[in-house]
Design an enzyme around this catalytic site. Structure first.
Site, PDB file in Angstrom:
ATOM      1  N   HIS A 289       1.166  -1.308   0.230  1.00  0.00           N
ATOM      2  CA  HIS A 289       0.162   0.078  -0.204  1.00  0.00           C
ATOM      3  C   HIS A 289       0.824   0.907   0.150  1.00  0.00           C
ATOM      4  CE1 HIS A 289       1.147  -0.896   4.231  1.00  0.00           C
ATOM      5  NE2 HIS A 289       0.320   0.480   4.362  1.00  0.00           N
TER       6      HIS A 289
ATOM      7  N   HIS B 242       1.570   5.607   0.525  1.00  0.00           N
ATOM      8  CA  HIS B 242       1.490   6.791   1.015  1.00  0.00           C
ATOM      9  C   HIS B 242       1.738   8.050   0.411  1.00  0.00           C
ATOM     10  CE1 HIS B 242       0.647   4.408   4.724  1.00  0.00           C
ATOM     11  NE2 HIS B 242       1.545   3.785   4.933  1.00  0.00           N
TER      12      HIS B 242
ATOM     13  N   ASP C 135      11.318   8.969  -4.196  1.00  0.00           N
ATOM     14  CA  ASP C 135       9.676   8.678  -4.863  1.00  0.00           C
ATOM     15  C   ASP C 135       9.013   8.332  -5.801  1.00  0.00           C
ATOM     16  OD1 ASP C 135       7.260  10.802  -4.413  1.00  0.00           O
ATOM     17  OD2 ASP C 135       8.301  11.733  -6.797  1.00  0.00           O
TER      18      ASP C 135
END
Length: 289
Positions: free
Chosen positions: A173, A175, A213
């Site tokens: 997942h 963030h 990133d």
């Protein structure tokens, strides 16, 4: 019982980073766009932190008095001003955010039991000053987006789920991480700068933001192939990556704060030895093996 209270204030002002003893090219090299005539402005936000024992009225200081002192000594003088010409201190040391917070401390300390002055130039750049001569801290806030999965490779899915819950799901997942990097150092007596801000931002971008990133941390960052990328381990790794480059530009890494979500964040106090960071990383690697 000691108690700390905080009072917020704000002012809008302009300033210019320019040393008359230097030529235009050297000023531009040192200060970049901040050297442009006639200057630029900010909406500054000030937090004055006071500490003391509670009095018979249940207060450290009467906040109405605190408000009046800050207005009289600081905001009424700085609001809508050109800082370079406002206070005589800015004739010798430029009105950088670091130096403004230092002079504000000097103006307020005779009247209030200060323990910290925090001054925001904007929401992603602020300084803290605690009355330690020319020493201050500067914080830069940035962000990166990444995915991760929390799972120890040697354990089964069921065992990882027992430890990490939904964060152990196989496909991971993501963030939007918010990162605060705080550096410490001495304010230069002439330029008013603790560190070259452009150089600091370049270091953070080069060593953290660009590599991290839009990655799947477990798969794209070699370090996290074996180390579980919890927010804590990510913060430790960021501290390890930034410590030496920040030292090379003349400052000391003071703190890393990583905000994983509005509900979860962690902080790493970096005023320790490199060995301490390495030990934490090694312990994480042992857990993952």
């Amino acid at each position: 019982m000691k108690c700390t209270i905080n009072r917020r204030a704000q002012f809008s002002a302009s300033h210019r980073y320019w040393l008359p003893e230097l030529d235009e090219a050297e000023n531009k090299r040192l200060f970049g766009a901040c050297s442009r005539f006639p200057g630029h402005g900010h909406n500054y936000v000030l937090y004055a932190s006071l500490e003391g024992d509670l009095d018979e009225y249940g207060m450290v200081e009467n906040l109405s008095v605190v408000k009046q002192v800050i207005k009289r000594e600081v905001t009424s003088q700085l609001n809508y001003s050109y800082l370079n010409d406002t206070w005589p201190e800015f004739q010798t040391t430029l009105p950088t955010t670091e130096n403004i917070s230092r002079i504000i401390w000097q103006r307020l300390a005779p009247h209030l039991p200060l323990v910290n002055v925090r001054l925001f130039e904007h929401p992603e750049l602020w300084t803290d000053y605690q009355g330690n001569n020319m020493e201050a801290t500067l914080t830069v806030k940035t962000h990166f987006s990444a995915a991760h999965r929390l799972a120890i490779p040697s354990l089964s899915f069921e065992e990882n789920q027992e430890i990490y819950g939904k964060c152990a799901r196989p496909n991971g997942h993501g963030h939007n991480y918010h990162l605060e990097v705080t550096v410490a150092g001495e304010i230069d007596a002439r330029t008013g700068m603790l560190v070259d801000l452009a150089a600091l931002q370049n270091v953070i971008d080069e060593y953290v933001v660009e590599p991290f990133d839009h990655t799947f941390l477990n798969k794209d960052i070699a370090y996290f192939a074996e180390v579980v990328p919890t927010a804590e381990n990510i913060a430790v790794r960021i501290a390890d990556l930034l410590r030496s480059p920040i030292k090379e530009i003349g400052a000391e890494l003071d703190k890393i704060k990583l905000i994983e979500s509005p509900n979860n964040s962690c902080e790493i106090n970096c005023r320790n030895t490199q060995a301490t960071i390495e030990t934490a990383a090694n312990q994480a690697a042992v857990m993952a093996s």
